[in-house]
Design a protein around this motif. Structure first.
Motif, short mmCIF file in Angstrom:
data_model
loop_
_atom_site.label_atom_id
_atom_site.label_comp_id
_atom_site.label_asym_id
_atom_site.label_seq_id
_atom_site.Cartn_x
_atom_site.Cartn_y
_atom_site.Cartn_z
N SER A 78 0.84 -1.20 0.00
CA SER A 78 0.00 0.00 0.00
C SER A 78 0.87 1.24 0.00
O SER A 78 2.06 1.19 0.29
CB SER A 78 -0.93 0.01 1.22
N GLY A 79 0.24 2.35 -0.36
CA GLY A 79 0.96 3.61 -0.42
C GLY A 79 0.02 4.78 -0.65
O GLY A 79 -1.19 4.62 -0.67
N VAL A 80 0.63 5.94 -0.84
CA VAL A 80 -0.12 7.17 -1.06
C VAL A 80 0.26 7.74 -2.41
O VAL A 80 1.44 7.78 -2.77
CB VAL A 80 0.21 8.19 0.06
N GLU A 101 -4.95 7.16 -0.52
CA GLU A 101 -4.30 5.93 -0.11
C GLU A 101 -4.76 4.80 -1.01
O GLU A 101 -5.94 4.67 -1.31
CB GLU A 101 -4.62 5.60 1.34
N ILE A 110 -9.16 2.02 -3.25
CA ILE A 110 -8.87 3.44 -3.15
C ILE A 110 -10.14 4.17 -2.74
O ILE A 110 -11.21 3.91 -3.29
CB ILE A 110 -8.30 3.99 -4.49
N LYS A 136 4.11 2.83 1.71
CA LYS A 136 3.95 2.83 3.16
C LYS A 136 4.83 1.73 3.73
O LYS A 136 4.95 0.66 3.16
CB LYS A 136 2.51 2.52 3.54
#
Length: 77
Positions: free
Chosen positions: A13-15, A39, A56, A76
């Motif tokens: 996961s990430g932004v 996110e 999302i 993340k």
């Protein structure tokens, strides 16, 4: 660490940091909620890696690899 959304592994996961592309494709990504600050969690990848399914903004979204290559992410930890 930054990388493109198409390089993510399942479960990562990430932004969203930036969305590339021009014209219709960039507008389409923005309309689907792929905007800086959102996110993203990678749920699934098809056997050949195209398409991918992400979570999302509280919903599931399927993206083509060509679309995912335009999205710069902050991973993340």
């Amino acid at each position: 660490m930054q990388k493109m959304l198409d390089e993510f592994a399942v479960g990562e996961s990430g932004v969203v940091k930036a969305v590339g592309g021009e014209g219709k494709i960039k507008r389409r990504l923005f309309d689907m909620g792929v905007t800086p600050g959102a996110e993203v969690f990678l749920r699934k990848k098809a056997p050949l890696g195209d398409p991918i399914e992400v979570n999302i903004r509280g919903y599931e979204l399927t993206l083509r690899k060509t679309e995912a290559k335009l999205v710069t992410m902050e991973v993340k930890k």
